[in-house]
Design an enzyme around this catalytic site. Sequence first.
Site, short mmCIF file in Angstrom:
data_model
loop_
_atom_site.label_atom_id
_atom_site.label_comp_id
_atom_site.label_asym_id
_atom_site.label_seq_id
_atom_site.Cartn_x
_atom_site.Cartn_y
_atom_site.Cartn_z
N SER A 194 0.84 -1.20 0.00
CA SER A 194 0.00 0.00 0.00
C SER A 194 0.87 1.24 0.00
CB SER A 194 -0.90 0.01 1.23
OG SER A 194 -1.53 1.28 1.39
N TYR A 209 -3.03 -0.35 9.85
CA TYR A 209 -3.08 -0.75 8.44
C TYR A 209 -1.76 -0.42 7.74
CZ TYR A 209 -4.36 -0.80 3.52
OH TYR A 209 -4.38 -1.06 2.16
#
Length: 317
Positions: A194, A209
Site C-alpha cells: 500500500s 493498516y
Amino acid sequence: MTFSRSPMEFQDFILIAACSLGFISLCKTCIRFLKWVWVSFFRPAKNLNEYGSWALVTGSTDGIGKALAFELASKGINLVLVGRSPSKLEATSNEIREMFAGKVDVKGIVIDLAKFSGEKISNMVEDGIKGLDVGILINNAGMGSPYPMFLHEVESEVLESLVRVNMDAATWVTRAVLPGMLQKKKGAIVNIGSGSSMAVPAFPLGTIYASTKAYMAMFSRCLSLEYEKRGIDVQCQVPLFVATKLIRRLNDTASLFTPTAEMYSKASIRCIGYEHICTPYWLHSVQWFLIQRLPDALLNWYLFELLNKSRKRRMEK
C-alpha cells in the site's frame, strides 16, 4: 618547476566542470524517464504460464483480488481462490467458469484468515493445493479499519484481525506454497502492499493498516534476496488509491488517479516477475513522484486533516 592558472583559466575550468555535471545529471534524468516510459507502456509482460499452470489468489471475491483472478484466467491459468465466504467463493468461481468455459479450472478454499491460526491456515492451503502445479501466489487479502481512527479507538478484535489478515496470513500462505516452487525451481510471489506505508512519510489514523503493509514491503525484499537464485520471483506491488470497498470508506470513487480494480489488475499482471518493489499503474507512479516533491510536514498535515474529517463524518452517523 611550478605551474599556475590565471583567475580567468580557473573560472573557465569551474564553468566547464559545472556544465559537465549538469549534462550528466540531465542525461541520468532522461534515462530514468525513458526507462519509466518503457516499463509503463512498452515492456512486454512475462509468459505467466511458464511459472506453472495454477495460481493461488487470496482475498479473491472482491476488489483487486477478484479482478486479478479474472485477469489470470484470461491468460489460461487455472485458479485456486481463497476466501472466507463460501457463497462468494462459489459465485466468483461460477462467474469465471462461465466466462472462460472449458479454458480454466477453478478451485476454492474457504478460510477465514482473521480467525484461524497461522499454522492452521498453512495446513489448509497445503491440503488445498496438493497435486497442483501452483506457479503464482498473490497475497492480496487485506483488511482496513472500519473508518479512520486513533489507535486507542480501535477495538481489540479489529486490531487483532488487522494484524492476522494483513501480516500473519500472507506469511503462512507463502510458507505453504514455497516448497512446491522450490521443488520445480520456479515461481512468482506477489504481495499487495500500500502507498500508505511507502509513498507518504506517515499515515495518521490508519496506523495499524499502514504498519502491516510496511511489513509486506520488507517481507518481499527479504524473500526476493533469499529465493531469487532458486528461480522464484518475489515482488511487492504498491498501489495508491484503487476504487474498492476499502477506499470508498474515504468517500473516494474511480477517477483519473483512482482506477477501478479491473484497470489496476491489467497493469498489475504486466509487472509480475520484474522489479522487487513496483507501482504498476502508471498514474500512481506519477502521483507518487509528485507527492515525494512535497515537504513531509505539509503531507502529514494534509493527511491528518483529510482522514480526521472522514473519521468525524463516520462518527456522526
